[in-house]
Design an enzyme around this catalytic site. Sequence first.
Site, mmCIF file in Angstrom:
data_model
loop_
_atom_site.group_PDB
_atom_site.id
_atom_site.type_symbol
_atom_site.label_atom_id
_atom_site.label_comp_id
_atom_site.label_asym_id
_atom_site.label_seq_id
_atom_site.Cartn_x
_atom_site.Cartn_y
_atom_site.Cartn_z
ATOM 1 N N GLU A 111 0.820 -1.207 0.000
ATOM 2 C CA GLU A 111 0.000 0.000 0.000
ATOM 3 C C GLU A 111 0.860 1.266 0.000
ATOM 4 O O GLU A 111 1.961 1.291 0.541
ATOM 5 C CB GLU A 111 -0.937 -0.009 1.210
ATOM 6 C CG GLU A 111 -1.973 -1.114 1.075
ATOM 7 C CD GLU A 111 -3.015 -1.134 2.186
ATOM 8 O OE1 GLU A 111 -4.151 -1.523 1.902
ATOM 9 O OE2 GLU A 111 -2.694 -0.767 3.332
ATOM 10 N N CYS A 124 3.477 8.468 1.370
ATOM 11 C CA CYS A 124 3.989 7.489 2.322
ATOM 12 C C CYS A 124 4.227 6.185 1.552
ATOM 13 O O CYS A 124 3.296 5.585 1.029
ATOM 14 C CB CYS A 124 2.959 7.321 3.445
ATOM 15 S SG CYS A 124 3.478 6.175 4.710
ATOM 16 N N CYS A 131 6.437 -7.026 7.213
ATOM 17 C CA CYS A 131 7.539 -6.512 8.025
ATOM 18 C C CYS A 131 7.949 -7.587 9.027
ATOM 19 O O CYS A 131 7.103 -8.287 9.577
ATOM 20 C CB CYS A 131 7.120 -5.246 8.767
ATOM 21 S SG CYS A 131 8.492 -4.457 9.642
ATOM 22 N N CYS A 135 6.479 -5.155 15.660
ATOM 23 C CA CYS A 135 6.105 -4.176 16.684
ATOM 24 C C CYS A 135 4.672 -4.494 17.117
ATOM 25 O O CYS A 135 3.801 -4.735 16.280
ATOM 26 C CB CYS A 135 6.217 -2.748 16.141
ATOM 27 S SG CYS A 135 7.908 -2.316 15.701
ATOM 28 N N CYS A 138 1.444 -2.588 15.624
ATOM 29 C CA CYS A 138 1.441 -2.266 14.196
ATOM 30 C C CYS A 138 0.789 -3.379 13.398
ATOM 31 O O CYS A 138 1.150 -4.558 13.532
ATOM 32 C CB CYS A 138 2.874 -2.049 13.714
ATOM 33 S SG CYS A 138 2.984 -1.751 11.948
ATOM 34 N N GLY A 184 6.887 -2.078 6.113
ATOM 35 C CA GLY A 184 8.267 -2.555 6.106
ATOM 36 C C GLY A 184 9.245 -1.697 6.874
ATOM 37 O O GLY A 184 8.937 -0.594 7.318
ATOM 38 N N GLU A 185 10.440 -2.249 7.048
ATOM 39 C CA GLU A 185 11.535 -1.537 7.719
ATOM 40 C C GLU A 185 12.557 -1.168 6.642
ATOM 41 O O GLU A 185 13.312 -2.028 6.170
ATOM 42 C CB GLU A 185 12.153 -2.440 8.799
ATOM 43 C CG GLU A 185 13.479 -1.979 9.348
ATOM 44 C CD GLU A 185 13.502 -0.536 9.863
ATOM 45 O OE1 GLU A 185 12.580 -0.110 10.583
ATOM 46 O OE2 GLU A 185 14.474 0.178 9.529
ATOM 47 N N SER A 216 12.429 6.273 7.692
ATOM 48 C CA SER A 216 12.049 6.004 9.078
ATOM 49 C C SER A 216 12.523 4.614 9.501
ATOM 50 O O SER A 216 12.386 3.656 8.742
ATOM 51 C CB SER A 216 10.520 6.089 9.184
ATOM 52 O OG SER A 216 10.106 5.903 10.508
ATOM 53 N N SER A 238 11.557 5.567 15.187
ATOM 54 C CA SER A 238 10.330 5.192 15.903
ATOM 55 C C SER A 238 10.709 4.764 17.311
ATOM 56 O O SER A 238 11.182 3.655 17.524
ATOM 57 C CB SER A 238 9.638 4.042 15.158
ATOM 58 O OG SER A 238 9.229 4.497 13.896
ATOM 59 N N LEU A 239 10.498 5.656 18.257
ATOM 60 C CA LEU A 239 11.003 5.441 19.612
ATOM 61 C C LEU A 239 9.974 4.717 20.493
ATOM 62 O O LEU A 239 10.217 3.627 20.984
ATOM 63 C CB LEU A 239 11.375 6.812 20.204
ATOM 64 C CG LEU A 239 12.267 6.823 21.409
ATOM 65 C CD1 LEU A 239 13.554 6.062 21.174
ATOM 66 C CD2 LEU A 239 12.580 8.277 21.805
ATOM 67 N N HIS A 240 8.844 5.359 20.714
ATOM 68 C CA HIS A 240 7.674 4.758 21.369
ATOM 69 C C HIS A 240 7.810 4.391 22.840
ATOM 70 O O HIS A 240 6.823 4.110 23.498
ATOM 71 C CB HIS A 240 7.169 3.523 20.611
ATOM 72 C CG HIS A 240 6.942 3.760 19.148
ATOM 73 N ND1 HIS A 240 6.313 4.879 18.670
ATOM 74 C CD2 HIS A 240 7.279 3.038 18.057
ATOM 75 C CE1 HIS A 240 6.252 4.824 17.357
ATOM 76 N NE2 HIS A 240 6.835 3.731 16.960
ATOM 77 N N ASN A 316 -3.493 4.351 16.158
ATOM 78 C CA ASN A 316 -4.595 4.033 15.245
ATOM 79 C C ASN A 316 -5.001 2.585 15.470
ATOM 80 O O ASN A 316 -4.231 1.680 15.173
ATOM 81 C CB ASN A 316 -4.159 4.228 13.791
ATOM 82 C CG ASN A 316 -3.928 5.687 13.503
ATOM 83 O OD1 ASN A 316 -4.807 6.517 13.699
ATOM 84 N ND2 ASN A 316 -2.719 6.025 13.068
ATOM 85 N N CYS A 359 -1.339 5.665 9.907
ATOM 86 C CA CYS A 359 -0.093 5.021 10.339
ATOM 87 C C CYS A 359 -0.360 3.663 10.951
ATOM 88 O O CYS A 359 -1.203 3.535 11.832
ATOM 89 C CB CYS A 359 0.537 5.814 11.486
ATOM 90 S SG CYS A 359 1.520 7.148 10.975
HETATM 91 N N1 SAH Z 1 9.618 0.316 10.160
HETATM 92 C C1 SAH Z 1 9.741 1.733 10.078
HETATM 93 C C2 SAH Z 1 8.743 2.289 9.112
HETATM 94 C C3 SAH Z 1 7.301 2.226 9.590
HETATM 95 S S1 SAH Z 1 6.858 3.841 9.777
HETATM 96 C C4 SAH Z 1 9.631 2.345 11.457
HETATM 97 O O1 SAH Z 1 9.327 1.613 12.384
HETATM 98 O O2 SAH Z 1 9.931 3.517 11.609
HETATM 99 C C5 SAH Z 1 5.325 3.858 10.429
HETATM 100 C C6 SAH Z 1 5.242 4.601 11.741
HETATM 101 O O3 SAH Z 1 3.930 4.374 12.250
HETATM 102 C C7 SAH Z 1 6.215 4.042 12.773
HETATM 103 O O4 SAH Z 1 6.619 5.037 13.684
HETATM 104 C C8 SAH Z 1 5.326 3.043 13.474
HETATM 105 O O5 SAH Z 1 5.828 2.692 14.727
HETATM 106 C C9 SAH Z 1 4.020 3.804 13.531
HETATM 107 N N2 SAH Z 1 2.859 2.938 13.767
HETATM 108 C C10 SAH Z 1 2.756 1.608 13.530
HETATM 109 N N3 SAH Z 1 1.538 1.164 13.877
HETATM 110 C C11 SAH Z 1 0.850 2.218 14.351
HETATM 111 C C12 SAH Z 1 -0.470 2.396 14.824
HETATM 112 N N4 SAH Z 1 -1.329 1.378 14.887
HETATM 113 N N5 SAH Z 1 -0.847 3.627 15.217
HETATM 114 C C13 SAH Z 1 0.024 4.665 15.127
HETATM 115 N N6 SAH Z 1 1.271 4.558 14.654
HETATM 116 C C14 SAH Z 1 1.697 3.346 14.283
#
Ligand code: SAH
Length: 384
Positions: A111, A124, A131, A135, A138, A184-185, A216, A238-240, A316, A359
């Site tokens: 997508e 995007c 992937c 995570c 995701c 993907g990463e 990213s 992507s820290l989180h 999301n 996202c």
């Molecule tokens: N693998 C890369 C590229 C993915 S980017 C990365 O991790 O950075 C997509 C971004 O959306 C990342 O920051 C990911 O952590 C975030 N993301 C994934 N699932 C999500 C969700 N359900 N709600 C909000 N953000 C999410």
Amino acid sequence: MSTIQSQSEDRIELQVKISSPATNLLGLDRTGLEAFFESIGEKKFRATQVMKWIHQLGVVDFQEMNNLSKALRNQLTESSCIQVLDVSQDMISKDGTRKWLLELPDGNHIETVFIPEDDRGTLCVSSQVGCALDCSFCSTGRQGFNRNLTTAEIISQVWLAAQLLDEEKKPGRKITNVVMMGMGEPLLNFNSVVDAVRIMMDDFAYGLSKRRVTVSTAGVVPAMDRLGDTLDMRLAVSLHATNDELRNELVPVNKKYPLKELMAACHRFIDKQNSRSRITFEYVMLDGINDKPEHAHELIKLLKGIPTLMNLIPFNPFEGSGYRTSSNNAIDRFRKILHESGMTTVVRKTRGEDIDAACGQLAGKIEDKSRRHRRFAEPRFGME
Ligand code: SAH
């Protein structure tokens, strides 16, 4: 005797043709195209001519490239191709976000999403089919991993979006920024992503400036170092989470490259870039998990000394995720603490919800080659 011989010669010729499929010129960056033209006895400058035709004028038929000789056009038609992906679905959200489901030659789907804003249009882009990083919040990660995309498959997303948006003939529907934040990463598909980014930034192709292309990563440390040595573009991390225990759960690649190593890699990355650069950090807001004031204070400490743009992403939801989005109050409280420390902080608006384009919601339709055994997600909220 002679007929037998000629039959076997035919077979050899056929085998050679099958085993050397036509080069897809869509996926060659400038250096690659120059090498291609030299290999067929042509001058290097053909590369920029052909790049313009393909990426700026959207032409995929060599016969239309009228600044090339007829003989060269025929030779290219014989020996190469310009192949873009097929569009399986094309959806527009009521907020103007447009999402495409694209079919790959092997039957998998990826997508791509276009997000219009007042001052920009962001595409995007996906880098892999599925992937491998798993995570926990995701939806792409839930599906497992199939394979890396080729450079041509990555650029095809930009090419198609540019063409299809152009056909809308509406203002504000142009790609001004690209973020490698789809499925993907990107850093686990390093070479193809780097070549694709080079095409995005090439003045003879999409001409995006280095500030308008973002790669990213969830934190693949060695590849972050390689990226810093290879390209000058924007990096998003992507820290989180602000401690290893929580990050191991949310972003399992943290077990391999824990926060201390990740932060050191961020410092090294900044040191390599010019003085005005900064890193975008993404932080998904999960109710009761990582959204408390103490997390915000930990975040400030963790990122000390790194020029930061903080992107808070309201989670999301998707079916079976087991997480809930933080309340507006919690997000606002979190944002204020960061802001008061001097950190540039924005709360990312959720876009394209009605077409599942937000996202972490990109699903595609993939055959999972990692055969990941998914346990049914247990609810994770209410852990306070
Ligand atoms: N693998 C890369 C590229 C993915 S980017 C990365 O991790 O950075 C997509 C971004 O959306 C990342 O920051 C990911 O952590 C975030 N993301 C994934 N699932 C999500 C969700 N359900 N709600 C909000 N953000 C999410």
